[in-house]
Enzyme design. Sequence first.
Site, PDB file in Angstrom:
ATOM      1  N   HIS A 165       0.821  -1.229   0.000  1.00 53.93           N
ATOM      2  CA  HIS A 165       0.000   0.000   0.000  1.00 53.93           C
ATOM      3  C   HIS A 165       0.850   1.271   0.000  1.00 53.93           C
ATOM      4  O   HIS A 165       0.304   2.364  -0.157  1.00 53.93           O
ATOM      5  CB  HIS A 165      -0.945   0.024   1.205  1.00 53.93           C
ATOM      6  CG  HIS A 165      -1.985  -1.055   1.168  1.00 53.93           C
ATOM      7  ND1 HIS A 165      -2.888  -1.183   0.125  1.00 53.93           N
ATOM      8  CD2 HIS A 165      -2.266  -2.072   2.021  1.00 53.93           C
ATOM      9  CE1 HIS A 165      -3.670  -2.228   0.344  1.00 53.93           C
ATOM     10  NE2 HIS A 165      -3.315  -2.796   1.491  1.00 53.93           N
ATOM     11  N   ASP A 201      -2.245 -10.626  -2.447  1.00 49.27           N
ATOM     12  CA  ASP A 201      -2.852 -10.159  -1.200  1.00 49.27           C
ATOM     13  C   ASP A 201      -4.326  -9.846  -1.492  1.00 49.27           C
ATOM     14  O   ASP A 201      -4.691  -9.503  -2.617  1.00 49.27           O
ATOM     15  CB  ASP A 201      -2.119  -8.893  -0.733  1.00 49.27           C
ATOM     16  CG  ASP A 201      -2.602  -8.383   0.614  1.00 49.27           C
ATOM     17  OD1 ASP A 201      -1.963  -8.704   1.624  1.00 49.27           O
ATOM     18  OD2 ASP A 201      -3.641  -7.672   0.653  1.00 49.27           O
ATOM     19  N   HIS A 203      -6.000  -7.305  -0.721  1.00 47.47           N
ATOM     20  CA  HIS A 203      -6.219  -5.891  -1.043  1.00 47.47           C
ATOM     21  C   HIS A 203      -5.459  -5.475  -2.307  1.00 47.47           C
ATOM     22  O   HIS A 203      -4.377  -5.992  -2.574  1.00 47.47           O
ATOM     23  CB  HIS A 203      -5.761  -5.013   0.132  1.00 47.47           C
ATOM     24  CG  HIS A 203      -6.453  -5.332   1.414  1.00 47.47           C
ATOM     25  ND1 HIS A 203      -5.911  -6.192   2.355  1.00 47.47           N
ATOM     26  CD2 HIS A 203      -7.643  -4.923   1.909  1.00 47.47           C
ATOM     27  CE1 HIS A 203      -6.743  -6.289   3.380  1.00 47.47           C
ATOM     28  NE2 HIS A 203      -7.805  -5.538   3.142  1.00 47.47           N
ATOM     29  N   ASP A 290      -4.672 -12.901   3.435  1.00 46.92           N
ATOM     30  CA  ASP A 290      -5.960 -12.327   3.839  1.00 46.92           C
ATOM     31  C   ASP A 290      -7.073 -12.698   2.860  1.00 46.92           C
ATOM     32  O   ASP A 290      -8.222 -12.309   3.056  1.00 46.92           O
ATOM     33  CB  ASP A 290      -5.875 -10.804   4.075  1.00 46.92           C
ATOM     34  CG  ASP A 290      -4.937 -10.083   3.136  1.00 46.92           C
ATOM     35  OD1 ASP A 290      -4.478 -10.693   2.149  1.00 46.92           O
ATOM     36  OD2 ASP A 290      -4.668  -8.891   3.385  1.00 46.92           O
TER      37      ASP A 290
HETATM   38  C1  SP5 Z   1      -1.053  -5.224   3.820  1.00 44.60           C
HETATM   39  C2  SP5 Z   1      -2.530  -5.244   4.100  1.00 44.60           C
HETATM   40  O1  SP5 Z   1      -3.158  -6.293   4.003  1.00 44.60           O
HETATM   41  N1  SP5 Z   1      -3.108  -4.101   4.496  1.00 44.60           N
HETATM   42  C3  SP5 Z   1      -4.507  -4.035   4.747  1.00 44.60           C
HETATM   43  C4  SP5 Z   1      -4.915  -2.741   5.364  1.00 44.60           C
HETATM   44  C5  SP5 Z   1      -6.382  -2.728   5.690  1.00 44.60           C
HETATM   45  N2  SP5 Z   1      -6.714  -1.639   6.530  1.00 44.60           N
HETATM   46  C6  SP5 Z   1      -8.089  -1.324   6.654  1.00 44.60           C
HETATM   47  C7  SP5 Z   1      -8.835  -2.347   7.423  1.00 44.60           C
HETATM   48  C8  SP5 Z   1     -10.296  -2.077   7.347  1.00 44.60           C
HETATM   49  C9  SP5 Z   1     -11.018  -3.207   8.000  1.00 44.60           C
HETATM   50  N3  SP5 Z   1     -12.423  -3.195   7.749  1.00 44.60           N
HETATM   51  C10 SP5 Z   1     -12.970  -4.309   8.468  1.00 44.60           C
HETATM   52  C11 SP5 Z   1     -14.321  -4.702   8.045  1.00 44.60           C
HETATM   53  C12 SP5 Z   1     -14.635  -5.992   8.769  1.00 44.60           C
HETATM   54  N4  SP5 Z   1     -15.905  -6.492   8.390  1.00 44.60           N
HETATM   55 ZN    ZN Z   2      -4.072  -7.182   2.434  1.00 44.62          ZN
END
Ligand code: SP5
Ligand code: ZN
Length: 365
Positions: A165, A201, A203, A290
Amino acid sequence: MRVVYTPQHLAHDIASETIMGLPVPANEVAERAERIRAALEADGGFPLQGPEAHGAEPITAVHDPGLLRFLAEAWPQARREAIDRPALIPEGFAARGYFQEMAIAHEPKAISGRAGYWALDTSTPIVAGTYAAARAAVDVALTAADLVLGGERAAYGLCRPPGHHASRSMYGGYCFFNNAAIAADWLTKRSGERVAILDVDFHHGNGTQQIFWRRDDVLYVSIHGDPDRVYPYFSGWTDERGEGSGTGTNVNVPLPAGTSDDEYLAALDRSLDAIAHFPGSLLVVSLGFDTYALDPISDFAVTTPAYHEIGRRVAALGRRLVILQEGGYHRPSLGENARAWLRGAEDREFDPLPAAGFTPAGTKV
Ligand code: SP5
Ligand code: ZN
């Protein structure tokens, strides 16, 4: 397969993060990397080694020197300003609309504003050991890259904190320096070849996409949760293909909630096909777990046996692999998922070890 690991990551010790204004227990914690280390040690087929220091130059080759300076200075400055908090989190952000039609961009002096100038979000706290850990994660990635340049067919860098990110001038999403982008850039220079990156990943790797957006010597291919639905929200759609000479060297594959093993493997095959059409012998993998069915912040339904098959199919491309750890937040499964993936990448069978030994972070052995 050789594994590069350092306990330096333990210094990035985060208790909580902030999601939509409310503190929640941190997801990106030291236990993640320790679980993976313990499982790979128990396997016996993954010799561990420490990283070699590579200095700041490979970092400023892809990041703004101002971001490096900020991350180096942030915690000491927060202490000097007597900000009596367990971690540094920005107060406000340099959002798109702030600057519209104005060619201005000053980095303020106060640490609360300075953090907002460089940050993406409020979920990436900076603590005393963050900078040292983030620098060490870059050295882990570059040492894994060097192993492959030195003749290994594959190497795994157990990077923590993760990196994908982080863009040229921004940290966030639990990431400070973009380990995979720094390694890919390093590989282009050391090999003289073009380099592909596969980001699996959950994301979208907005930082990696941004860094290589206009470059034709690095292909970025990412499979991820649709940004219409999930973090990082502002990139990852299929129509983002790069610009200038980089047009066509960015490939996004967004997928729906509930994506199953079979649906994921079909998307993987399309992605591997794009990589097969790009010249070069080197592939950097941004590896996140993830996508796992039980991940607490994600919504795919990928299972442990599928990780074995994903690793196998990625390796079957025949490229030399620099595999770098990104996310994955279901702590109990991380060790077995990593073992499954990496054994797949070596085309070795995977026999689950449900009772794989785990030594908690910080335990003296
Ligand atoms: C490297 C990596 O995987 N970074 C991910 C960063 C995510 N940060 C935001 C998390 C938002 C979580 N929302 C949770 C919803 C649960 N239902
Ligand atoms: Zn991630």
